[in-house]
Design an enzyme around this catalytic site. Structure first.
Site, mmCIF file in Angstrom:
data_model
loop_
_atom_site.group_PDB
_atom_site.id
_atom_site.type_symbol
_atom_site.label_atom_id
_atom_site.label_comp_id
_atom_site.label_asym_id
_atom_site.label_seq_id
_atom_site.Cartn_x
_atom_site.Cartn_y
_atom_site.Cartn_z
ATOM 1 N N HIS A 136 1.377 9.953 -1.774
ATOM 2 C CA HIS A 136 1.374 11.326 -2.266
ATOM 3 C C HIS A 136 0.045 12.056 -2.014
ATOM 4 C CE1 HIS A 136 -1.242 10.427 -5.704
ATOM 5 N NE2 HIS A 136 -0.710 9.219 -5.585
ATOM 6 N N ALA A 174 -6.082 -2.898 13.819
ATOM 7 C CA ALA A 174 -4.837 -3.526 13.370
ATOM 8 C C ALA A 174 -5.117 -4.430 12.174
ATOM 9 C CB ALA A 174 -4.250 -4.342 14.512
ATOM 10 N N ASN A 182 0.093 1.487 5.941
ATOM 11 C CA ASN A 182 0.343 2.079 4.617
ATOM 12 C C ASN A 182 -0.886 2.838 4.153
ATOM 13 O OD1 ASN A 182 3.033 0.925 3.849
ATOM 14 N ND2 ASN A 182 1.929 -0.965 4.269
#
Ligand SMILES: CC(=O)SCCNC(=O)CCNC(=O)[C@H](O)C(C)(C)COP(=O)(O)OP(=O)(O)OC[C@H]1O[C@@H](n2cnc3c(N)ncnc32)[C@H](O)[C@@H]1OP(=O)(O)O
Length: 224
Positions: A147, A195, A162
């Site tokens: 959010h 990564a 994420n």
């Protein structure tokens, strides 16, 4: 069926094809603005186009000089072409193009999120409420953006990364495959998050950070 024109090729071109097919778009052409550099572990744009024959699609491969806009076309930038911002400006200046957003039907985009033009969102990604993805942000498969996080123009969020909420990600940032960012971070323009990195603090512009927790490795000069 609307016609889609894609500028630039790369290994992620097939993801754009995939998303176009899922959205029932006709892939009309791929426009190359520089010679394709096909590494020995890559597949060429011709091979990728050939894959589309089973869907009855045969996009034309055009050079930048051959391109002329036609009625009823949608436009999107390929995800990893060098100097995407220069290409986008040139297309706007020469032809007044506006770019479409392309969102895979399995992605969830909050109705409270804002997307700039040319944003791509791949399969199974989740874009939270209050998120702002600026123009030409490329969100690969299985990404979550928490959010109220803002992501600057031309940034790339690679598969399965994420991002926590309330962060500010700069322009032309790459978040590597499987990286995790905690909330309330500030990531400088052109930074590269390696990564699998777990990013727990702010990152300065042009910096490569890697590892768990992520540490500064070197300066990079990403030109997206
Ligand atoms: C569908 C798809 O395929 S999408 C593909 C998306 N791809 C990605 O997200 C890949 C992101 N790329 C990476 O993480 C790369 O490893 C990069 C960009 C960070 C490597 O950058 P390079 O400039 O080539 O660095 P290089 O490989 O020389 O490594 C430099 C050092 O960092 C280390 N390093 C590189 N990447 C990582 C990483 N992700 N995590 C931990 N350490 C790393 C190397 O081991 C090396 O360490 P050393 O100095 O102790 O020897």
């Amino acid at each position: 069926m609307r016609n889609l024109v894609i500028f630039g090729a790369s290994n992620i071109l097939s993801d754009i094809f995939d998303c176009a097919i899922a959205n029932q778009l006709h892939i009309k052409s791929v426009v190359l603005h520089h010679a394709e550099a096909v590494g020995e572990r890559d597949r060429s744009v011709q091979e990728r186009i050939a894959d589309l024959q089973v869907f009855g699609q045969t996009p034309q491969l055009l050079s930048f000089e051959e391109f002329q806009p036609q009625a009823d076309e949608l436009y999107i930038l390929g995800p990893t072409t060098p100097q995407r911002s220069v290409l986008a400006s040139e297309l706007v200046q020469r032809f007044g193009l506006k770019f479409t957003t392309l969102i895979h039907p399995t992605a969830y985009v909050s109705p409270l999120a804002k997307l700039g033009q040319g944003v791509f969102i791949g399969a199974n990604s989740v874009i939270g409420p209050g998120v702002h993805l600026d123009q030409h942000v490329f969100v690969n498969r299985g990404v979550t953006v928490g959010h109220d996080t803002r992501v600057g123009a031309f940034s790339r969020l690679q598969p399965g990364c994420n991002l926590g909420g309330l962060s500010v990600i700069g322009e032309a940032v790459t978040v590597g495959i499987g990286a995790t960012l905690i909330e309330r971070l500030v990531i400088g323009d052109h930074a590269f998050l390696g990564a699998g990195a777990v990013v727990t603090g702010d990152v300065a512009y042009n910096s490569l950070v890697v590892g768990v927790p992520a540490k500064f490795k070197k300066l990079v000069n990403q030109d997206l």
